[in-house]
Design a protein around this motif. Structure first.
Motif, PDB file in Angstrom:
ATOM      1  N   ILE A  94      23.937  87.934  13.027  1.00  0.00           N
ATOM      2  CA  ILE A  94      23.290  87.108  11.963  1.00  0.00           C
ATOM      3  C   ILE A  94      24.365  86.051  11.652  1.00  0.00           C
ATOM      4  O   ILE A  94      24.042  84.857  11.063  1.00  0.00           O
ATOM      5  CB  ILE A  94      22.973  87.997  10.698  1.00  0.00           C
ATOM      6  CG1 ILE A  94      21.877  88.751  11.124  1.00  0.00           C
ATOM      7  CG2 ILE A  94      22.538  87.044   9.427  1.00  0.00           C
ATOM      8  CD1 ILE A  94      21.404  90.039  10.170  1.00  0.00           C
ATOM      9  N   GLN A  95      25.557  86.422  11.446  1.00  0.00           N
ATOM     10  CA  GLN A  95      26.816  85.393  10.944  1.00  0.00           C
ATOM     11  C   GLN A  95      26.722  84.471  12.060  1.00  0.00           C
ATOM     12  O   GLN A  95      27.050  83.315  11.718  1.00  0.00           O
ATOM     13  CB  GLN A  95      28.061  86.256  10.816  1.00  0.00           C
ATOM     14  CG  GLN A  95      28.043  87.282   9.705  1.00  0.00           C
ATOM     15  CD  GLN A  95      29.326  88.096   9.850  1.00  0.00           C
ATOM     16  OE1 GLN A  95      30.052  88.457  10.686  1.00  0.00           O
ATOM     17  NE2 GLN A  95      29.549  88.744   8.464  1.00  0.00           N
ATOM     18  N   MET A  96      26.863  84.886  13.519  1.00  0.00           N
ATOM     19  CA  MET A  96      26.760  83.562  14.300  1.00  0.00           C
ATOM     20  C   MET A  96      25.791  82.826  14.368  1.00  0.00           C
ATOM     21  O   MET A  96      25.860  81.619  14.541  1.00  0.00           O
ATOM     22  CB  MET A  96      26.938  84.373  15.596  1.00  0.00           C
ATOM     23  CG  MET A  96      28.284  85.054  15.872  1.00  0.00           C
ATOM     24  SD  MET A  96      28.654  85.434  17.704  1.00  0.00           S
ATOM     25  CE  MET A  96      27.812  86.848  17.834  1.00  0.00           C
ATOM     26  N   ARG A 113      24.654  93.371  26.338  1.00  0.00           N
ATOM     27  CA  ARG A 113      25.033  93.224  25.101  1.00  0.00           C
ATOM     28  C   ARG A 113      26.565  93.167  25.282  1.00  0.00           C
ATOM     29  O   ARG A 113      27.116  92.735  24.167  1.00  0.00           O
ATOM     30  CB  ARG A 113      24.454  94.485  24.385  1.00  0.00           C
ATOM     31  CG  ARG A 113      25.139  96.012  24.860  1.00  0.00           C
ATOM     32  CD  ARG A 113      24.431  97.038  24.043  1.00  0.00           C
ATOM     33  NE  ARG A 113      23.214  97.043  24.775  1.00  0.00           N
ATOM     34  CZ  ARG A 113      22.063  98.116  24.053  1.00  0.00           C
ATOM     35  NH1 ARG A 113      22.354  98.383  22.870  1.00  0.00           N
ATOM     36  NH2 ARG A 113      20.975  97.984  24.605  1.00  0.00           N
ATOM     37  N   GLY A 114      27.085  93.716  26.002  1.00  0.00           N
ATOM     38  CA  GLY A 114      28.471  93.683  26.196  1.00  0.00           C
ATOM     39  C   GLY A 114      29.073  92.286  26.051  1.00  0.00           C
ATOM     40  O   GLY A 114      30.420  92.016  26.004  1.00  0.00           O
ATOM     41  N   PHE A 115      28.248  91.241  26.544  1.00  0.00           N
ATOM     42  CA  PHE A 115      28.586  90.081  26.334  1.00  0.00           C
ATOM     43  C   PHE A 115      28.310  89.001  25.066  1.00  0.00           C
ATOM     44  O   PHE A 115      28.390  87.965  24.898  1.00  0.00           O
ATOM     45  CB  PHE A 115      27.964  88.958  27.477  1.00  0.00           C
ATOM     46  CG  PHE A 115      28.292  89.441  28.933  1.00  0.00           C
ATOM     47  CD1 PHE A 115      29.398  89.038  29.430  1.00  0.00           C
ATOM     48  CD2 PHE A 115      27.296  90.350  29.429  1.00  0.00           C
ATOM     49  CE1 PHE A 115      29.487  89.329  31.002  1.00  0.00           C
ATOM     50  CE2 PHE A 115      27.692  90.898  30.909  1.00  0.00           C
ATOM     51  CZ  PHE A 115      28.954  90.293  31.341  1.00  0.00           C
ATOM     52  N   ALA A 116      27.755  89.800  24.103  1.00  0.00           N
ATOM     53  CA  ALA A 116      27.808  89.248  22.686  1.00  0.00           C
ATOM     54  C   ALA A 116      28.985  89.140  22.061  1.00  0.00           C
ATOM     55  O   ALA A 116      28.970  89.712  20.696  1.00  0.00           O
ATOM     56  CB  ALA A 116      26.413  90.179  22.238  1.00  0.00           C
ATOM     57  N   VAL A 117      29.993  88.228  22.395  1.00  0.00           N
ATOM     58  CA  VAL A 117      31.100  88.266  21.757  1.00  0.00           C
ATOM     59  C   VAL A 117      31.266  86.428  21.516  1.00  0.00           C
ATOM     60  O   VAL A 117      30.645  85.744  22.357  1.00  0.00           O
ATOM     61  CB  VAL A 117      32.222  88.741  22.547  1.00  0.00           C
ATOM     62  CG1 VAL A 117      32.140  90.233  22.482  1.00  0.00           C
ATOM     63  CG2 VAL A 117      32.336  88.187  23.897  1.00  0.00           C
ATOM     64  N   GLU A 118      31.960  86.197  20.623  1.00  0.00           N
ATOM     65  CA  GLU A 118      32.248  84.759  20.154  1.00  0.00           C
ATOM     66  C   GLU A 118      32.682  84.006  21.765  1.00  0.00           C
ATOM     67  O   GLU A 118      32.172  82.816  21.772  1.00  0.00           O
ATOM     68  CB  GLU A 118      33.182  84.629  18.999  1.00  0.00           C
ATOM     69  CG  GLU A 118      33.348  83.139  18.583  1.00  0.00           C
ATOM     70  CD  GLU A 118      34.112  83.043  17.413  1.00  0.00           C
ATOM     71  OE1 GLU A 118      34.441  82.105  16.829  1.00  0.00           O
ATOM     72  OE2 GLU A 118      34.697  84.159  16.927  1.00  0.00           O
ATOM     73  N   GLU A 119      33.539  84.504  22.427  1.00  0.00           N
ATOM     74  CA  GLU A 119      34.280  83.866  23.490  1.00  0.00           C
ATOM     75  C   GLU A 119      33.117  83.556  24.517  1.00  0.00           C
ATOM     76  O   GLU A 119      33.063  82.136  24.964  1.00  0.00           O
ATOM     77  CB  GLU A 119      35.234  84.466  24.161  1.00  0.00           C
ATOM     78  CG  GLU A 119      36.062  84.051  25.229  1.00  0.00           C
ATOM     79  CD  GLU A 119      37.000  84.787  25.980  1.00  0.00           C
ATOM     80  OE1 GLU A 119      37.796  84.322  27.077  1.00  0.00           O
ATOM     81  OE2 GLU A 119      37.282  85.610  25.325  1.00  0.00           O
ATOM     82  N   ILE A 120      32.064  84.383  24.649  1.00  0.00           N
ATOM     83  CA  ILE A 120      31.118  83.893  25.582  1.00  0.00           C
ATOM     84  C   ILE A 120      30.184  83.011  24.943  1.00  0.00           C
ATOM     85  O   ILE A 120      29.467  82.200  25.498  1.00  0.00           O
ATOM     86  CB  ILE A 120      30.219  85.192  25.962  1.00  0.00           C
ATOM     87  CG1 ILE A 120      31.211  86.316  26.781  1.00  0.00           C
ATOM     88  CG2 ILE A 120      29.001  84.935  26.714  1.00  0.00           C
ATOM     89  CD1 ILE A 120      31.537  85.781  28.100  1.00  0.00           C
TER      90      ILE A 120
END
Length: 210
Positions: free
Chosen positions: A204-206, A174-181
């Motif tokens: 949900i937004q992504m 879950r630590g990688f659930a960011v926009e950059e990744i």
């Protein structure tokens, strides 16, 4: 059978290689990395070494006798071995951590963004990758605690590509659930399975955007 034992002996020498394997067996059998328990817990186990080393011996061994150059050479030898034996494409199961640590006198321990949110503690980051199909370890990296996981993630991908090992997909914490990744995964056309934080509003937004 997998060639790891000979690689360890070539890089660290037979005495240290056997000690490393004894400590690995200790960690696996007893699910512990508390070095003070090594001597008592391994008294009745079959050892690779010709003697049972003390916890103080291991403390000195890990802090004084091993070098990052040796560790990097082991990573190279192991991945080269996997490539020679036909590893061309992998699904990687990647995890990383930046938990609080009490390490002293190491350049890796830095102030950063610990999972505990305790900004008064230094942290050491580490990341490992295994073949998602077989569970076989592929590679790992330890890095400064101030470095975000995504940078180490890029380093790992670049390291594997140097051995012509193609990444088909990734299973990510879950630590990688960011926009950059997400952007990097899409740019490389990698499939992925990713764990989500408890609050899924951002996800949900992504989904709407991607």
């Amino acid at each position: 059978k997998n060639g790891l034992y000979s690689d360890l002996q070539n890089i660290y020498g037979p005495v240290y290689a056997n000690a490393i394997l004894d400590y690995a067996m200790f960690s696996i059998i007893h699910r512990s990395d508390v070095t003070q328990l090594f001597e008592s817990n391994m008294k009745r186990e079959v050892l690779f070494s010709n003697r049972l080393y003390s916890d103080s011996w291991y403390s000195k061994f890990f802090s004084k006798e091993l070098s990052e150059d040796q560790h990097h050479l082991l990573r190279i030898e192991w991945v080269e071995h996997l490539a020679r034996n036909g590893l061309k494409k992998v699904w990687l199961a990647i995890d990383g951590s930046n938990n609080d640590c009490v390490a002293r006198s190491t350049f890796l321990a830095k102030y950063g963004f610990p999972k505990s949110h305790n900004t008064n503690k230094t942290i050491v980051g580490y990341m490992y990758a295994v073949d998602a199909e077989t569970g076989r370890p592929v590679t790992y990296f330890a890095y400064e605690g101030s470095v975000p996981d995504c940078q180490a993630f890029q380093k790992m991908a670049a390291f594997l590509s140097g051995f012509n090992i193609e990444i088909e997909g990734m299973i990510l914490d879950r630590g990688f659930a960011v926009e950059e990744i997400f952007r990097q995964l899409e740019a490389n056309n990698w499939k992925y399975v990713i764990m989500l934080p408890a609050d899924t509003t951002g996800h949900i937004q992504m989904v709407k955007e991607y």
